[in-house]
Write a protein that holds these residues in place. Structure first.
Motif: not given
Length: 331
Positions: A159-171
């Motif tokens: 997913s492009i919303r994984a935490p390692q992506w820019r604009g992704g979710g926060i862990v």
């Protein structure tokens, strides 16, 4: 014995911190005494009791008990819990009569540790705790796999919303929560007594017959307060009256003093440790003093509202049974 209990390095840090704290406190008192006067220096505690008393008789397996931190002032104070005499003034700072303040409220040992706990409890309850970040399931987008699993030469992604992506979710981001914690009622009550006693010991407690001005004007109230606080090193005051619509302050006082930046106004029910400590001078009316004394001497309710209601119903039932027994005996 202290190095054996704490270790050589930790014991050295303890002694160094103690020496710095004591030296800074003594230097502060000396500076205030030279720059202003002895009355101002008296407002600063010089020595804190129960600091750096080495433990010499306890075995290594027993942790030494932490003694209470009681403030000792560099001037003579009346005996603890003895009634204190003060002067009752009017708004023009004219003495009216001599007033006796109860010693169990205005002359108790000033415990820094208790006041610190109460202030932390107040500030924690005042926090909103509305912080929130979005995790990968709450961020918009990212519903499909960006590329196939194998054959591209790139790292696999889901997913492009994984935490390692820019604009992704926060862990492990912050979530809305309450910072409040429980503090026993007797500790809260003792903290208020310590704060009132500290102001009385330092000569920064004024008792007036009324705070109600003749004219509800800020300029008029400002002149009155400046006259009351003449001689103080800083002008910062907490005004406490009995009722929002009472005759000892009420709406006229609030209308006249609410625009003064260094003035805080609370009711007797709202008198708290944090507001008392953050202001230099505490000004209370005679009805407010009486209400504070009644409030702090009242029996602590440990049952809650439901428990009190049940207790009242039980007492009413007992009284009804007693009346029925009396009627049966008379018949």
């Amino acid at each position: 014995m202290l190095p054996a209990l704490l270790g050589k390095r930790r014991a050295t840090q303890q002694f160094a911190g103690l020496a710095c704290n004591m030296c800074s406190s003594l230097w502060w008192c000396q500076q205030l005494a030279t720059e202003h006067n002895l009355a101002t220096a008296a407002a600063v505690p010089a020595i804190v009791a129960a600091v750096a008393k080495p433990v010499v008789s306890l075995p290594l397996s027993i942790r030494p008990h932490r003694a209470p931190m009681v403030v000792h002032y560099p001037f003579e104070q009346p005996a603890y819990y003895s009634d204190r005499r003060t002067t009752l003034y009017n708004l023009d700072k004219q003495p009216l009569a001599s007033l006796k303040l109860p010693g169990d409220i205005f002359n108790v040992p000033v415990r820094i540790d208790i006041m610190h706990q109460v202030v932390r409890w107040q500030r924690a309850r005042a926090r909103q705790g509305t912080h929130k970040t979005k995790d990968r399931s709450e961020v918009s987008g990212g519903g499909r796999k960006p590329w196939r699993q194998k054959g591209t030469g790139r790292a696999r992604q889901g997913s492009i919303r994984a935490p390692q992506w820019r604009g992704g979710g926060i862990v492990h981001g912050p979530v809305p929560r309450s910072y409040a914690f429980a503090l026993p009622k007797k500790v809260r009550r003792l903290g208020l007594k310590c704060a009132l006693s500290a102001k009385a010991n330092e000569g920064r407690l004024l008792v007036l017959d009324s705070l109600k001005p003749d004219v509800p004007k800020t300029k008029h109230m400002l002149a009155k307060l400046q006259k009351l606080l003449a001689g103080q090193p800083r002008i910062s005051v907490l005004l406490v009256d009995g009722d929002k619509f009472g005759i000892d302050g009420g709406q006229l006082m609030r209308r006249a003093a609410r625009n003064i930046p260094w003035v805080e106004i609370v009711l007797t029910a709202g008198a708290n440790v944090y507001s008392i400590l953050r202001r230099d001078v505490l000004i209370m009316t005679k009805p407010a003093v009486d209400q504070v004394v009644e409030r702090l001497r009242r029996h602590i309710n440990r049952l809650g509202a439901a428990g009190l209601a049940f207790q009242q119903r039980l007492q009413l039932h007992r009284e009804q049974l007693q009346q029925q027994r009396k009627l049966q005996q008379q018949q």
